[in-house]
Design a protein around this motif. Structure first.
Motif, short mmCIF file in Angstrom:
data_model
loop_
_atom_site.label_atom_id
_atom_site.label_comp_id
_atom_site.label_asym_id
_atom_site.label_seq_id
_atom_site.Cartn_x
_atom_site.Cartn_y
_atom_site.Cartn_z
N VAL A 149 0.84 -1.20 0.00
CA VAL A 149 0.00 0.00 0.00
C VAL A 149 0.87 1.24 0.00
O VAL A 149 0.67 2.18 -0.77
CB VAL A 149 -0.93 0.00 1.23
CG1 VAL A 149 -1.65 1.33 1.35
CG2 VAL A 149 -1.92 -1.14 1.13
N GLU A 150 1.86 1.23 0.88
CA GLU A 150 2.73 2.39 1.00
C GLU A 150 3.40 2.70 -0.33
O GLU A 150 3.40 3.84 -0.80
CB GLU A 150 3.82 2.11 2.03
CG GLU A 150 3.81 3.11 3.14
CD GLU A 150 4.72 2.69 4.28
OE1 GLU A 150 5.68 1.93 4.04
OE2 GLU A 150 4.45 3.13 5.40
N LEU A 151 3.92 1.66 -0.96
CA LEU A 151 4.65 1.86 -2.21
C LEU A 151 3.72 2.34 -3.30
O LEU A 151 4.02 3.30 -4.01
CB LEU A 151 5.33 0.54 -2.62
CG LEU A 151 6.34 0.69 -3.75
CD1 LEU A 151 7.56 1.48 -3.27
CD2 LEU A 151 6.76 -0.68 -4.27
N SER A 152 2.53 1.69 -3.41
CA SER A 152 1.61 2.11 -4.47
C SER A 152 1.15 3.54 -4.26
O SER A 152 1.12 4.35 -5.20
CB SER A 152 0.38 1.21 -4.54
OG SER A 152 0.64 -0.04 -4.04
N ALA A 153 0.79 3.86 -3.02
CA ALA A 153 0.32 5.22 -2.73
C ALA A 153 1.41 6.21 -3.08
O ALA A 153 1.17 7.24 -3.70
CB ALA A 153 -0.08 5.34 -1.27
N MET A 154 2.65 5.86 -2.70
CA MET A 154 3.76 6.77 -2.95
C MET A 154 3.94 7.01 -4.45
O MET A 154 4.07 8.14 -4.89
CB MET A 154 5.03 6.18 -2.36
CG MET A 154 6.19 7.12 -2.38
SD MET A 154 7.67 6.28 -1.86
CE MET A 154 8.29 5.74 -3.42
N ILE A 155 3.89 5.92 -5.23
CA ILE A 155 4.07 6.08 -6.67
C ILE A 155 2.96 6.94 -7.25
O ILE A 155 3.21 7.87 -8.04
CB ILE A 155 4.11 4.70 -7.36
CG1 ILE A 155 5.38 3.97 -6.95
CG2 ILE A 155 4.04 4.84 -8.87
CD1 ILE A 155 5.44 2.53 -7.38
N ILE A 183 3.51 10.53 -6.33
CA ILE A 183 4.64 11.15 -7.04
C ILE A 183 4.26 11.44 -8.48
O ILE A 183 4.67 12.47 -9.04
CB ILE A 183 5.90 10.26 -6.91
CG1 ILE A 183 6.43 10.42 -5.48
CG2 ILE A 183 6.97 10.67 -7.92
CD1 ILE A 183 7.71 9.74 -5.18
N ILE A 184 3.43 10.58 -9.08
CA ILE A 184 2.95 10.90 -10.43
C ILE A 184 2.13 12.19 -10.39
O ILE A 184 2.31 13.08 -11.23
CB ILE A 184 2.10 9.74 -10.99
CG1 ILE A 184 2.99 8.53 -11.24
CG2 ILE A 184 1.41 10.16 -12.29
CD1 ILE A 184 2.24 7.30 -11.69
N GLY A 185 1.26 12.31 -9.39
CA GLY A 185 0.46 13.53 -9.26
C GLY A 185 1.34 14.75 -9.11
O GLY A 185 1.15 15.78 -9.76
N ILE A 186 2.34 14.64 -8.24
CA ILE A 186 3.24 15.76 -7.99
C ILE A 186 4.01 16.12 -9.26
O ILE A 186 4.08 17.29 -9.66
CB ILE A 186 4.24 15.39 -6.86
CG1 ILE A 186 3.50 15.24 -5.54
CG2 ILE A 186 5.35 16.42 -6.76
CD1 ILE A 186 4.32 14.56 -4.47
N SER A 187 4.57 15.11 -9.92
CA SER A 187 5.44 15.38 -11.06
C SER A 187 4.67 15.97 -12.23
O SER A 187 5.19 16.86 -12.92
CB SER A 187 6.12 14.10 -11.55
OG SER A 187 6.58 13.36 -10.47
N THR A 188 3.45 15.49 -12.46
CA THR A 188 2.71 16.04 -13.59
C THR A 188 2.33 17.49 -13.33
O THR A 188 2.49 18.34 -14.18
CB THR A 188 1.45 15.22 -13.87
OG1 THR A 188 0.75 15.04 -12.65
CG2 THR A 188 1.79 13.89 -14.47
#
Lengths: 772, 118, 137
Positions: free
Chosen positions: A212-218, A221-226
Motif C-alpha cells: 500500500v505504501e509503495l503504491s500510494a507513494m508512486i 509522485i505521479i500527481g506531484i510530477s505532472t
C-alpha cells in the motif's frame, strides 16, 4: 475560509457582466472610463489583507480550522486548515493575483473575451486558494482538478490558434492524468486506513503494508510530477507559454505549477518516514533542476527562458523536500517566496516588453532602459534577486540552499555541485532576461514605436520587485512565519533564526562564485549565441506524448467505427450478442434449480391460445403482405390478453385489449404510405439472424424456468395486499398501487407519455411545415 | 403451464429479435411491438401463475384471501403496456417520416445524420 | 371508409362506450378498471368516429383539442399531489374525505389522480392517432 472561496466563485461568475457593463455602457455624462482590472483587483487585495492579518496568529503556532459536512458517509467534508505553508501559498495567490488582475486589465484591454478571461482567472484563484487551505483529501482533489480545468481554459485563451488549443489540451491531459493518479492514491489511503485528511495523515502512527505504501507513494509522485512539470512530464510547461503573459506569470510561475510541490510538502510529514520517498523526490527534483536549467539557458524566447528556469526551480524545491533536513525545509519556504516574487516580476516585465516592442526574442532585444525606465527598474530588481545579490530575497534563498547542501550528511559534494551549476545557469538566465534586454547591445530591431507601458502594466512588477528587497532586508522579522511554514512540512518542530547576513563563510563564498559564474555564462552565450537545446535533440517525452495521442485517436476511431457503423441491425446484433454472453454465462451458476414440468393440467383453452400464438408468429415471419403481418401481430396481443384473463389479471387484460386495438389502428393509419417488403435476405443472413434470435429466445425461456424454480410469496405482495383496503380504501390492489402507493412512479410515467405524444405531434407538424 | 408460457415467451422474443434484424421498416416496428409483448409476458410468468383469484379484496374482508396473483408485477406490467404504446407510436411515426423524407424502406439507408443528407 | 352500417353503429354505441369508460374509471379503485383503461376506452369512442366520419368531424365531436386534454390531465394529476404539502405531509401522500360519496365511495386525492390519468391517456391517444390520421390524408 469558506467565505473567501465563495467570494471567489461569485466574483468569477459576475466578472464577465462587470467587464461587459464597464465596456459597453460608456458613461457619457461623466467622462470617466474605469478599467475593469482596477475594480476587480480590489477583490484579491482584500483577500490578501485578510490572509496578511492572519500572519501573527499562524506564526504563533495556532492553526485555524473550519469544517462543513458535505457527504459525511464517505468522509467527504469541506474542511479547511490554515497552517504555515497554506498561508504562504494563500498570500502568494492573492498577492500576485491582485497584480495580475490589474495588469491584465490593460494588457488585454482590447481583447473581446476579457470578461471570460476574468471569469477563468478568478475561478483559478479560488481553486488555488482551495488547494492551499483544504484539509480533506477529496475537497483538495476537487480544487486540484479545478485548477487543471481553469488552467486549460486560460492556456487555450487564444482559442483561435491551433497551437494554443494543442498546448492547452496537452497541459490538461498531463495534469488531469496526474490528477487521476492522485485521486487513486487518496482512495487507497482512505480505504486502507480510513484517513481522509492531511492533518490526520501527518500524525498517523499506524503502519501501512509495504504494498500500500509503495503504491500510494508512486501514485502521489505521479500527481506531484505532472502538476509541477517534473521530468519526464515537464514538456507541457514550456508549451503552455502559448497562454497570454499574465497567465504565464500567474499560473506557470507563481502558483499552479507549485501545487505539485505543495502536495509534496503536505504529504512529507507522513511520507518522509516511508522508504524511498525522499530518495525518489531528490532524484526527480535533482534531474529536473539541472536539465531544465541547461535547456533554459539556451533558449532565445523570453517566456521560454523563464519557463525553463521555473522548471528548474520547481525541481530544486522538490529536491529540498526530498532532503528533508532541518535546513532544507527552512530553505523551501524562502525559495518559494523569493522565486514567486522575482519570477512573476520577470514574466510581467517580459509581457511589458512584448507589448511595447512586439518581440520576445532576446537576441533581438536590447537597450530599452531609456525607453522603458520603469519596466527596466522592475526587471533589474527581479534579476538581481534571481541572481542572488545581497540584500535581495533571492540571496537569502540561495544561502539557505547552499547551507542545506553543505550540512546534508550524504553526497555533500555532489549536492553542492548540483546546486552550484543550477544556480549559475539560473543566474545567467536572470541576466539575459532582466538585464540584457535593457542594457544589452541594441540589435537590428526597430524601437521607434517602443514606449513605456501603461501604469497598470508597470506598477505590479515594480511592486513585486521591491517586495523582493523588502523580504530580504526584513528577514529577521519573518523568522516566526517561515518557521511556521517549515513546521508544516515536518513532524518535528523546527525553530530557526533567519538573518540576511551570515558573516564571511564558505556559503557566502559559494554565492559569490555563483554570481561570477553566471556572468561568465551570460557573456559567453551573448557573444556566441545558442540554439535551443530541445531543437538539437528531438526530445523524447514530447514526441512520445504526440504519438500517444495520435494512437489514442486512431484506436478510438477504429473502435467507434466498428461498433457504430450506422446500421441499426448491427447495433441490435451487438447488443443481443452481449446479452447472450452475459446472461447465458451466468445461468449455469444459478442457485435456483431448473424446473421443467411436463404440461398435464392444461385446459383446451390454453392449448388453443398457445397454438394461436405460434401460428400467428409463423405468419408474421413468413407473410409478404403487411396487412396480414399486422393482423397476426394483433392476434399475438389478444392471445396474451386472454392469458391475462385466465391467470387472474383482469386489469391487465382490459388494458392489453384496448391497447392492442389502438396499436393495430395506428398501424393501419400509418401504413398507407409505407412501402412493401421487397428485399429478400439471402440464406446466410437469415441463418445468422435466426441463430441470434433463437439464442435470445432460449435464454428468455431458461431464465423463466430458473426463476420459477422456487416459488415464493414476496414480502411486497403481502404488504400491499394487507394495506390496500385498510390504508388506501381500495379493494383493487393493482389500482391502489398505481394511484396511491406508487403514484409518484405513475406521475413520472404519464409525464413520459405526454412527452412522447408531444414528440409525435411535433414530428408530424414539423415535416408538414417543411413541405410548404 | 409455466413451462408452456416460458417457451411461448421465448418464441415471441425470438420472433421479435429476428424481425428487428430485418431491413424492412414495417417489420422492425412489428418487432418492437412483439418485444414489448414478450417482456410483459416474461414479467408476468416469473411472478408465478395463479388461476381465478385476482388481487382484489372481497367484500367483508380486509385483505386478499387465499393464494392470489401477485399485484406488484401486474401494476408494473399495466404501466409497461401503456408506456409501450407510447414508444411504439413514436417509432411508427418516426419511421414513417424517415420513409417519406428519404424515400427508402431499407434500414441500411438510414446510416447518416440528417445534416449530411441535406 | 364510407360504410353506412359502420356510421350507424358508431353513432349508436358511442354514448354507451363513453359511459362505460366513465364506469371503468369510477369503479377502478375497487374492481378492475381505472384511469388507464378508462381513458383508453374513451379514446376508442373518438377513434371509431374518426374511422366512420373522418378526423375533422371527430375533432368537432370532441369539441376540445387533444392537447388541452393532456394539459388538463397532467395538471389534475399534479394538483392531486399538492394538498398533502399544505398539511405538512410528504409530497403525494393520500388525503381522504371522511364522508362517503355515492357511486364513488370513499373520495380522496388518489381518485383525483386517477381522474388526471384518465384525461391524460385520452388526450395522448387522441393526439397521436388524430395527428397521424391528419398526416395520412
Amino acid at each position: 475560509m469558506l467565505i473567501i472561496l465563495s467570494i471567489g466563485i461569485v466574483v468569477a461568475i459576475l466578472a464577465p457582466f462587470l467587464v461587459g457593463s464597464l465596456r459597453y455602457s460608456k458613461n457619457e455624462i461623466i467622462n470617466f472610463n474605469l478599467n475593469p482590472g482596477i475594480v476587480l483587483s480590489l477583490i484579491p487585495v482584500g483577500m490578501f489583507i485578510f490572509f496578511f492579518s492572519q500572519i501573527p496568529l499562524i506564526s504563533s503556532g495556532t492553526i485555524p480550522f473550519e469544517s462543513y459536512p458535505w457527504i459525511e458517509s464517505l468522509s467527504i467534508n469541506l474542511s479547511f486548515r490554515l497552517d504555515g505553508i497554506g498561508l504562504l501559498f494563500s498570500l502568494m495567490i492573492t498577492g500576485i493575483g491582485a497584480g495580475i488582475v490589474l495588469y491584465a486589465g490593460n494588457y488585454l484591454n482590447t481583447h473581446e473575451d476579457l470578461g471570460k478571461f476574468y471569469c477563468y482567472l478568478f475561478l483559478f484563484m479560488t481553486a488555488m486558494i482551495g488547494v492551499s487551505v483544504s484539509d480533506n483529501f477529496f475537497a483538495f482533489f476537487l480544487f486540484w482538478e479545478l485548477t487543471s480545468i481553469s488552467s486549460y481554459l486560460l492556456i487555450g485563451f487564444n482559442h483561435k490558434e491551433d497551437k494554443s488549443r494543442y498546448s492547452a489540451l496537452q497541459a490538461l491531459l498531463v495534469t488531469g492524468g496526474g490528477g487521476l493518479a492522485l485521486f487513486a492514491g487518496f482512495l487507497l489511503l482512505y480505504t486502507t486506513t480510513g484517513i481522509s485528511s492531511f492533518s490526520e495523515l501527518s500524525i498517523y502512527n499506524g503502519t501501512l503494508s509495504n504494498a500500500v505504501e509503495l503504491s500510494a507513494m508512486i501514485l502521489f509522485i505521479i500527481g506531484i510530477s505532472t502538476k509541477s512539470a517534473q521530468m519526464p512530464f515537464h514538456f507541457w510547461l514550456p508549451a503552455a507559454m502559448a497562454a497570454p503573459t499574465p497567465v504565464s506569470a500567474y499560473l506557470h510561475s507563481a502558483t499552479m505549477v507549485k501545487a505539485g510541490v505543495f502536495l509534496a510538502a503536505r504529504l512529507n510529514p507522513y511520507f518522509a518516514s516511508v522508504e524511498y520517498w525522499s530518495e525518489t523526490l531528490m532524484i526527480i527534483g535533482g534531474t529536473t533542476m539541472l536539465i531544465a536549467a541547461l535547456m533554459g539557458v539556451t533558449q532565445t524566447d523570453l517566456k521560454r527562458l523563464l519557463a525553463y528556469s521555473t522548471l528548474s526551480v520547481l525541481g530544486m524545491l522538490i529536491t529540498l523536500i526530498g532532503m528533508n533536513s532541518y535546513e532544507s525545509l527552512t530553505a523551501f519556504g524562502i525559495v518559494v517566496a523569493a522565486h514567486t516574487l522575482y519570477k512573476a516580476t520577470l514574466f510581467l516585465v517580459a509581457g511589458s516588453v512584448d507589448h511595447s516592442v512586439h518581440t520576445r526574442d532576446v537576441t533581438q532585444l536590447g537597450a530599452l532602459s531609456r525607453i522603458m525606465p520603469f519596466t527596466t527598474t522592475a526587471g533589474a530588481l527581479a534579476a538581481l534577486s534571481m541572481l542572488g545579490v545581497i540584500p535581495f530575497a533571492g540571496f537569502l534563498a540561495k544561502e539557505f540552499v547552499y547551507e542545506s547542501a553543505t550540512q546534508f550528511g550524504y553526497n555533500t559534494v555532489l549536492l553542492v555541485f548540483l546546486f552550484f551549476v543550477t544556480n549559475s545557469l539560473l543566474g545567467a538566465i536572470a541576466l539575459r532576461t532582466g538585464i540584457g534586454v535593457f542594457w544589452g547591445k541594441k540589435n537590428n530591431i526597430s524601437t521607434e514605436h517602443a514606449h513605456e507601458s501603461h501604469w497598470q502594466i508597470v506598477v505590479p512588477p515594480l511592486v513585486f520587485g521591491f517586495l523582493g528587497i523588502v523580504l530580504g532586508i526584513f528577514t529577521s522579522g519573518t523568522t516566526a512565519f517561515f518557521n511556521s511554514v517549515s513546521n508544516s512540512l515536518s513532524r518535528s518542530t523546527l525553530l530557526r533564526e533567519l538573518h540576511l547576513w551570515h558573516g564571511f563563510t564558505l556559503i557566502l563564498l559559494l554565492s559569490i562564485i555563483t554570481i561570477v559564474a553566471s556572468y561568465f555564462i551570460y557573456t559567453t552565450i551573448s557573444k556566441k549565441g545558442t540554439t535551443p537545446l530541445e531543437l538539437k535533440f528531438r526530445l523524447l517525452p514530447t514526441a512520445l506524448f504526440g504519438s500517444f495521442i495520435e494512437i489514442l485517436f486512431k484506436v478510438a476511431g477504429a473502435v467507434t467505427k466498428f461498433f457504430q457503423n450506422g446500421k441499426l441491425r448491427w447495433y441490435i446484433s451487438i447488443t443481443f450478442l452481449f446479452a447472450i454472453i452475459l446472461i447465458g454465462s451466468s445461468l449455469p451458476f444459478s442457485t435456483n434449480a431448473l424446473t421443467f414440468t411436463f404440461p398435464i393440467h392444461v385446459t383446451i383453452y390454453e392449448w388453443m391460445l398457445t397454438a394461436a400464438i405460434i401460428v400467428a408468429l409463423v405468419i408474421v415471419i413468413q407473410s409478404n403482405s403487411r396487412l396480414t403481418a399486422i393482423a397476426a401481430m394483433g392476434i399475438v396481443g389478444y392471445a396474451i390478453a386472454l392469458f391475462f384473463v385466465l391467470y387472474s389479471a383482469p386489469d391487465l387484460a382490459l388494458t392489453q385489449f384496448t391497447i392492442e386495438t389502438l396499436t393495430v389502428v395506428l398501424f393501419m393509419f400509418a401504413i398507407y404510405k409505407l412501402p412493401k417488403n421487397v428485399t429478400v435476405p439471402d440464406r446466410n443472413t437469415k441463418l445468422r439472424d435466426a441463430s441470434i434470435a433463437l439464442s435470445i429466445g432460449s435464454i428468455v425461456t431458461l431464465s423463466i424456468l430458473f426463476a420459477t424454480g422456487s416459488p415464493s410469496v414476496s414480502e411486497l405482495e403481502v404488504f400491499y395486499n394487507t394495506r390496500s383496503l385498510v390504508e388506501a380504501y381500495g379493494r383493487n390492489v393493482v389500482n391502489v398501487i398505481i394511484v396511491d402507493f406508487r403514484a409518484l412512479d405513475t406521475l413520472g410515467e404519464i409525464i413520459v407519455l405526454a412527452v412522447a405524444a408531444l414528440g409525435i405531434v411535433a414530428l408530424l407538424q414539423f415535416s408538414k411545415g417543411e413541405q410548404k | 403451464m409455466i413451462s408452456i408460457l416460458a417457451i411461448l415467451a421465448g418464441l415471441i422474443t425470438a420472433t421479435a429479435v429476428y424481425l428487428l434484424l430485418r431491413k424492412s421498416l414495417v417489420r422492425v416496428i412489428i418487432g418492437i411491438v412483439l418485444l414489448g409483448h414478450a417482456a410483459n409476458l416474461f414479467l408476468f410468468v416469473i411472478s408465478g401463475l395463479v388461476k381465478a383469484n385476482p388481487p382484489l379484496i372481497n367484500a367483508g374482508n380486509d385483505t386478499v384471501t387465499g393464494v392470489s396473483a401477485d399485484p406488484v408485477p401486474q401494476a408494473l406490467i399495466l404501466t409497461a403496456i401503456v408506456i409501450g404504446f407510447g414508444v411504439q407510436a413514436f417509432a411508427i411515426v418516426l419511421f414513417k417520416k424517415a420513409h417519406e423524407k428519404l424515400n427508402t424502406d431499407s434500414m441500411d439507408s438510414l446510416t447518416a445524420t440528417d445534416s449530411s443528407r441535406g | 371508409m364510407n360504410s353506412l352500417i359502420l356510421k350507424t353503429t358508431v353513432r349508436f354505441i358511442n354514448k354507451l362506450l363513453l359511459l362505460f369508460s366513465v364506469f371503468l374509471l369510477l369503479r377502478g379503485h375497487n374492481e378492475p378498471g381505472g384511469g388507464f383503461v378508462g381513458g383508453l376506452v374513451a379514446s376508442t369512442v373518438f377513434i371509431l368516429y374518426t374511422l366512420s366520419e373522418g378526423y375533422k368531424e371527430a375533432l368537432a365531436y370532441l369539441k376540445v383539442s387533444p392537447f388541452s386534454l393532456i394539459i388538463v390531465g397532467l395538471t389534475t394529476a399534479i394538483l392531486s399531489a399538492l394538498p398533502s404539502l399544505f398539511l405538512g405531509d410528504a409530497f403525494m401522500k393520500a388525503i381522504w374525505l371522511e364522508t362517503r360519496i355515492p357511486i364513488i365511495g370513499k373520495f380522496g386525492t388518489p381518485f383525483v389522480f386517477d381522474l388526471g390519468v384518465y384525461f391524460l391517456v385520452l388526450g395522448i391517444t387522441l393526439s397521436i392517432v388524430l395527428s397521424l390520421r391528419k398526416d395520412s390524408e
